[in-house]
Design an enzyme around this catalytic site. Structure first.
Site, short mmCIF file in Angstrom:
data_model
loop_
_atom_site.label_atom_id
_atom_site.label_comp_id
_atom_site.label_asym_id
_atom_site.label_seq_id
_atom_site.Cartn_x
_atom_site.Cartn_y
_atom_site.Cartn_z
N MET A 94 -3.53 -7.37 -7.15
CA MET A 94 -2.84 -8.46 -7.85
C MET A 94 -3.77 -9.43 -8.59
O MET A 94 -3.41 -10.58 -8.80
CB MET A 94 -1.95 -9.23 -6.86
N ILE A 120 -6.50 -10.00 -12.03
CA ILE A 120 -6.96 -9.48 -13.31
C ILE A 120 -8.47 -9.26 -13.21
O ILE A 120 -9.21 -10.17 -12.82
CB ILE A 120 -6.59 -10.45 -14.45
N LEU A 121 -8.89 -8.06 -13.53
CA LEU A 121 -10.31 -7.73 -13.39
C LEU A 121 -11.12 -8.35 -14.51
O LEU A 121 -10.67 -8.42 -15.65
CB LEU A 121 -10.48 -6.21 -13.40
N ASN A 161 -4.27 2.25 -13.46
CA ASN A 161 -3.34 1.35 -12.76
C ASN A 161 -1.94 1.94 -12.85
O ASN A 161 -1.65 2.72 -13.76
CB ASN A 161 -3.35 -0.02 -13.46
N GLY A 178 0.78 -1.24 0.00
CA GLY A 178 0.00 0.00 0.00
C GLY A 178 0.81 1.29 0.00
O GLY A 178 0.30 2.33 0.40
N ASN A 210 1.70 3.00 -2.63
CA ASN A 210 1.07 3.94 -3.58
C ASN A 210 -0.21 4.51 -3.00
O ASN A 210 -0.50 5.69 -3.20
CB ASN A 210 0.82 3.26 -4.93
N HIS A 261 2.11 0.67 -13.02
CA HIS A 261 2.91 -0.52 -13.29
C HIS A 261 4.39 -0.12 -13.31
O HIS A 261 4.75 0.87 -13.94
CB HIS A 261 2.50 -1.13 -14.64
C1 GRF Z 1 3.96 -1.18 -7.23
O1 GRF Z 1 5.26 -1.38 -7.71
C2 GRF Z 1 2.98 -1.01 -8.36
O2 GRF Z 1 3.54 -0.37 -9.47
C3 GRF Z 1 2.66 -2.44 -8.73
O3 GRF Z 1 2.60 -3.12 -7.51
C4 GRF Z 1 3.41 -2.43 -6.55
C5 GRF Z 1 2.51 -2.10 -5.40
O4 GRF Z 1 3.21 -1.53 -4.34
N1 GRF Z 1 1.44 -2.51 -9.50
P1 GRF Z 1 2.43 -0.84 -3.16
O5 GRF Z 1 1.45 -1.87 -2.61
O6 GRF Z 1 1.71 0.36 -3.72
O7 GRF Z 1 3.47 -0.46 -2.15
#
Ligand code: GRF
Length: 207
Positions: free
Chosen positions: A95, A97-98, A112, A16, A18, A114
């Site tokens: 994690m 796929i929708l 999203n 979490g 992000n 990535h």
């Molecule tokens: C991040 O690297 C994001 O780009 C990818 O999964 C990771 C999630 O990290 N989709 P966090 O849970 O936000 O710390």
């Protein structure tokens, strides 16, 4: 004029960071009018849920094992998000796929992040993929979500050099710093109505 109430639903499965970057950006006043209306996780133990609770944000766990199948699981997520009236759905380390039903319910309103410069290295372990391939530059991408895996229209990207001494963890950490800056910027563009989807391109209107 008061900024309008713009509601985010953030979908998580793990750490979490992000989500935290989005919350911090809102608390610093960088996304006027925005709030996280719901943090939804498919994993009950996801540390992201604790981060949300610390900020008084409503959380919801939707456990895929509790449903007859993928369609029902996706439908439960759609209902939880619609019940909060979310304007934008942000995947932040979610994690799964929708399903088609989910994408259709929020088409053009799902984004999203990535950790690679898409379309290079979609899917799992993109930092390791970048190292294995031997690229000199990688980075991160915020993109719209469609039925493809990491294939929707690109909104913003940030480049990060790959160093010879990097392993996946070191590269991931440097990319993550950029993710935390990039995601709130992309959300702001969306909120301000400055993104137009044309074919597979997300065009950005100048201010
Ligand atoms: C991040 O690297 C994001 O780009 C990818 O999964 C990771 C999630 O990290 N989709 P966090 O849970 O936000 O710390």
């Amino acid at each position: 004029m008061e900024p309008k109430d713009f509601k985010l639903a953030v979908l998580v499965s793990g750490r979490g960071s992000n989500l935290q970057a989005i919350i911090d950006s809102i608390e610093r006043g960088e996304l006027p009018g925005a709030r996280v209306a719901l943090v939804l996780s498919d994993v009950a133990e996801a540390p992201a849920l604790k981060r949300a609770s610390r900020h008084g944000i409503e959380t919801r766990v939707v456990d895929p094992k509790a449903f007859a199948g993928k369609i029902e699981f996706n439908q439960a997520m759609v209902e939880a998000i619609q019940a909060r009236g979310a304007d934008l759905v942000c995947l932040a380390g979610f994690m799964r796929i929708l399903g088609k039903g989910f994408i259709e319910a929020f088409r053009g309103r799902i984004v999203n992040i990535h950790p690679s410069l898409l379309p290079a290295f979609p899917g799992l372990h993109p930092q390791q993929q970048a190292l294995d391939y031997g690229v000199k530059i990688s980075g991160c991408t915020v993109h719209f979500v469609d039925e493809t895996v990491d294939g929707g229209a690109v909104i913003l990207q940030s480049a990060v050099p790959v160093l010879e001494e990097d392993d996946a963890g070191r590269l991931a950490a440097r990319i993550l710093e950029q993710e935390h800056l990039l995601y709130p910027r992309a959300i702001r563009l969306f909120m301000e109505g400055r993104l137009t989807l044309t074919g597979r391109k997300a065009l950005i209107k100048e201010n």
